[in-house]
Motif scaffolding. Sequence first.
Motif, PDB file in Angstrom:
ATOM      1  N   ALA A   1      37.698  10.745  35.271  1.00 43.51           N
ATOM      2  CA  ALA A   1      36.930  10.065  36.320  1.00 43.51           C
ATOM      3  C   ALA A   1      35.766  10.917  36.815  1.00 43.51           C
ATOM      4  O   ALA A   1      34.743  10.375  37.270  1.00 43.51           O
ATOM      5  CB  ALA A   1      37.840   9.714  37.493  1.00 43.51           C
ATOM      6  N   GLU A   2      35.892  12.241  36.729  1.00 44.35           N
ATOM      7  CA  GLU A   2      34.913  13.135  37.334  1.00 44.35           C
ATOM      8  C   GLU A   2      33.475  12.872  36.872  1.00 44.35           C
ATOM      9  O   GLU A   2      32.572  12.702  37.714  1.00 44.35           O
ATOM     10  CB  GLU A   2      35.321  14.589  37.074  1.00 44.35           C
ATOM     11  CG  GLU A   2      34.532  15.599  37.892  1.00 44.35           C
ATOM     12  CD  GLU A   2      33.205  15.975  37.255  1.00 44.35           C
ATOM     13  OE1 GLU A   2      32.278  16.346  38.011  1.00 44.35           O
ATOM     14  OE2 GLU A   2      33.085  15.888  36.019  1.00 44.35           O
TER      15      GLU A   2
ATOM     16  N   LEU B   1      32.251   9.495  38.348  1.00 49.48           N
ATOM     17  CA  LEU B   1      31.962   9.565  39.782  1.00 49.48           C
ATOM     18  C   LEU B   1      30.653  10.301  40.032  1.00 49.48           C
ATOM     19  O   LEU B   1      29.827   9.875  40.856  1.00 49.48           O
ATOM     20  CB  LEU B   1      33.114  10.267  40.500  1.00 49.48           C
ATOM     21  CG  LEU B   1      34.477   9.572  40.428  1.00 49.48           C
ATOM     22  CD1 LEU B   1      35.572  10.473  40.995  1.00 49.48           C
ATOM     23  CD2 LEU B   1      34.454   8.236  41.177  1.00 49.48           C
ATOM     24  N   ARG B   2      30.450  11.390  39.313  1.00 54.28           N
ATOM     25  CA  ARG B   2      29.219  12.175  39.489  1.00 54.28           C
ATOM     26  C   ARG B   2      27.998  11.366  39.057  1.00 54.28           C
ATOM     27  O   ARG B   2      26.966  11.359  39.739  1.00 54.28           O
ATOM     28  CB  ARG B   2      29.332  13.473  38.677  1.00 54.28           C
ATOM     29  CG  ARG B   2      28.149  14.406  38.882  1.00 54.28           C
ATOM     30  CD  ARG B   2      28.308  15.712  38.118  1.00 54.28           C
ATOM     31  NE  ARG B   2      28.302  15.513  36.670  1.00 54.28           N
ATOM     32  CZ  ARG B   2      29.364  15.650  35.898  1.00 54.28           C
ATOM     33  NH1 ARG B   2      30.534  15.978  36.409  1.00 54.28           N
ATOM     34  NH2 ARG B   2      29.272  15.453  34.590  1.00 54.28           N
TER      35      ARG B   2
ATOM     36  N   HIS C   1      27.490   8.225  39.062  1.00 54.38           N
ATOM     37  CA  HIS C   1      27.158   7.107  39.945  1.00 54.38           C
ATOM     38  C   HIS C   1      27.108   7.508  41.418  1.00 54.38           C
ATOM     39  O   HIS C   1      27.025   6.642  42.294  1.00 54.38           O
ATOM     40  CB  HIS C   1      28.150   5.966  39.733  1.00 54.38           C
ATOM     41  CG  HIS C   1      28.037   5.359  38.367  1.00 54.38           C
ATOM     42  ND1 HIS C   1      26.978   4.580  37.994  1.00 54.38           N
ATOM     43  CD2 HIS C   1      28.843   5.463  37.272  1.00 54.38           C
ATOM     44  CE1 HIS C   1      27.138   4.197  36.731  1.00 54.38           C
ATOM     45  NE2 HIS C   1      28.251   4.722  36.271  1.00 54.38           N
TER      46      HIS C   1
ATOM     47  N   ILE D   1      29.297   8.754  43.469  1.00 52.75           N
ATOM     48  CA  ILE D   1      30.446   8.346  44.285  1.00 52.75           C
ATOM     49  C   ILE D   1      31.103   9.608  44.824  1.00 52.75           C
ATOM     50  O   ILE D   1      31.669  10.399  44.075  1.00 52.75           O
ATOM     51  CB  ILE D   1      31.447   7.507  43.460  1.00 52.75           C
ATOM     52  CG1 ILE D   1      30.723   6.287  42.876  1.00 52.75           C
ATOM     53  CG2 ILE D   1      32.633   7.083  44.310  1.00 52.75           C
ATOM     54  CD1 ILE D   1      31.549   5.522  41.856  1.00 52.75           C
ATOM     55  N   ASP D   2      30.987   9.815  46.127  1.00 54.51           N
ATOM     56  CA  ASP D   2      31.389  11.075  46.750  1.00 54.51           C
ATOM     57  C   ASP D   2      32.877  11.044  47.098  1.00 54.51           C
ATOM     58  O   ASP D   2      33.264  10.790  48.240  1.00 54.51           O
ATOM     59  CB  ASP D   2      30.549  11.334  47.999  1.00 54.51           C
ATOM     60  CG  ASP D   2      30.826  12.702  48.606  1.00 54.51           C
ATOM     61  OD1 ASP D   2      31.378  13.551  47.885  1.00 54.51           O
ATOM     62  OD2 ASP D   2      30.506  12.897  49.797  1.00 54.51           O
ATOM     63  N   VAL D   3      33.706  11.298  46.104  1.00 54.10           N
ATOM     64  CA  VAL D   3      35.146  11.378  46.318  1.00 54.10           C
ATOM     65  C   VAL D   3      35.716  12.379  45.324  1.00 54.10           C
ATOM     66  O   VAL D   3      35.258  12.456  44.181  1.00 54.10           O
ATOM     67  CB  VAL D   3      35.822   9.990  46.161  1.00 54.10           C
ATOM     68  CG1 VAL D   3      35.566   9.399  44.780  1.00 54.10           C
ATOM     69  CG2 VAL D   3      37.324  10.064  46.425  1.00 54.10           C
TER      70      VAL D   3
ATOM     71  N   PRO E   1      37.838  13.815  42.496  1.00 52.69           N
ATOM     72  CA  PRO E   1      38.442  13.092  41.376  1.00 52.69           C
ATOM     73  C   PRO E   1      39.959  12.954  41.473  1.00 52.69           C
ATOM     74  O   PRO E   1      40.512  11.922  41.084  1.00 52.69           O
ATOM     75  CB  PRO E   1      38.026  13.930  40.159  1.00 52.69           C
ATOM     76  CG  PRO E   1      36.764  14.588  40.571  1.00 52.69           C
ATOM     77  CD  PRO E   1      36.940  14.894  42.024  1.00 52.69           C
TER      78      PRO E   1
ATOM     79  N   PHE F   1      40.626  10.258  43.889  1.00 55.90           N
ATOM     80  CA  PHE F   1      40.318   8.985  43.251  1.00 55.90           C
ATOM     81  C   PHE F   1      41.473   8.545  42.361  1.00 55.90           C
ATOM     82  O   PHE F   1      41.880   7.372  42.374  1.00 55.90           O
ATOM     83  CB  PHE F   1      39.037   9.130  42.418  1.00 55.90           C
ATOM     84  CG  PHE F   1      38.550   7.853  41.800  1.00 55.90           C
ATOM     85  CD1 PHE F   1      37.769   6.964  42.520  1.00 55.90           C
ATOM     86  CD2 PHE F   1      38.876   7.534  40.493  1.00 55.90           C
ATOM     87  CE1 PHE F   1      37.312   5.776  41.954  1.00 55.90           C
ATOM     88  CE2 PHE F   1      38.427   6.357  39.908  1.00 55.90           C
ATOM     89  CZ  PHE F   1      37.646   5.478  40.644  1.00 55.90           C
TER      90      PHE F   1
ATOM     91  N   LEU G   1      36.810   1.136  43.883  1.00 59.52           N
ATOM     92  CA  LEU G   1      35.363   1.327  43.947  1.00 59.52           C
ATOM     93  C   LEU G   1      34.772   0.645  45.177  1.00 59.52           C
ATOM     94  O   LEU G   1      33.919   1.211  45.868  1.00 59.52           O
ATOM     95  CB  LEU G   1      34.718   0.800  42.670  1.00 59.52           C
ATOM     96  CG  LEU G   1      34.983   1.620  41.408  1.00 59.52           C
ATOM     97  CD1 LEU G   1      34.488   0.882  40.179  1.00 59.52           C
ATOM     98  CD2 LEU G   1      34.353   3.005  41.498  1.00 59.52           C
TER      99      LEU G   1
ATOM    100  N   HIS H   1      34.948   2.523  48.268  1.00 60.11           N
ATOM    101  CA  HIS H   1      33.971   3.606  48.390  1.00 60.11           C
ATOM    102  C   HIS H   1      32.538   3.074  48.383  1.00 60.11           C
ATOM    103  O   HIS H   1      31.591   3.813  48.091  1.00 60.11           O
ATOM    104  CB  HIS H   1      34.193   4.622  47.272  1.00 60.11           C
ATOM    105  CG  HIS H   1      35.464   5.406  47.442  1.00 60.11           C
ATOM    106  ND1 HIS H   1      35.573   6.459  48.330  1.00 60.11           N
ATOM    107  CD2 HIS H   1      36.693   5.251  46.882  1.00 60.11           C
ATOM    108  CE1 HIS H   1      36.801   6.935  48.292  1.00 60.11           C
ATOM    109  NE2 HIS H   1      37.503   6.223  47.419  1.00 60.11           N
TER     110      HIS H   1
END
Length: 240
Positions: free
Chosen positions: A29-30, A33-34, A36, A38-40, A42, A45, A82, A85
């Motif tokens: 996922a990392e 997320l990076r 797009h 998305i500040d969470v 991994p 998440f 998603l 977030h």
Amino acid sequence: MDTFDTIGFLGFDVFGTVVDWRTSVARRAEPFLRRHGIDVDPSRFADEWRAEYQPSMERVRSGERAFVRLDILNRENLGRVLLRHGVEPAALPDSELADLNRAWERLDPWPDSVEGLARLKRRFAIGPISNSHIAGMMNLARFGGLPWDVIVGAEIAQTYKPRPETYLRSIEAVGLPPERAAMVAAHNDDLAAASALGLRTVFICRPREHGSEQATDLEPARDWDVVAEDLVDAARQLGC
């Protein structure tokens, strides 16, 4: 172990017992997320995605929804996480969402799993009694080198654990009565459901399935037939 002399099949929980889903999903996922923004974290998440697992299956177990495969539920659950977030799934490339969803078919086995399964396979037929679908378990087995003899579980039964049908139809499919099968799991509730149907039980300790702060399934809740540190230890105790 004499109590296993008549056992012909070991059915395995897979997510958490055989493979490390949390670390694997977080790693895959990392970059998504990076990419797009998305500040969470991994790992968080992965936890949030997994937290949708039981509620989505309960709609099927309760009869509220007809059976659908786990890959479909996982994709729907991904969309819910998603949205939480602030990301609209429809705004993201479908190919990327599909690829991320396949993270559940690319999970690393625990370090002892492949050796332990290979040893257990010398004495018993082995296969997953998992909530995953057949294709997912096949792909996961090929990814991680898991030496199953057969794949049974939720798709065979058309419902999800811990519904009795998931265990009973799986055991029926391998041609055995429940008393000639055993359930292997790191989760006490899974073993309790199987035990109530006459299956023998093997508890595998996985104290880091949910990370360093895990608070559940840290020890056996009952006097299971076998309690093992890992799958290699289970094989040793069962004479494999």
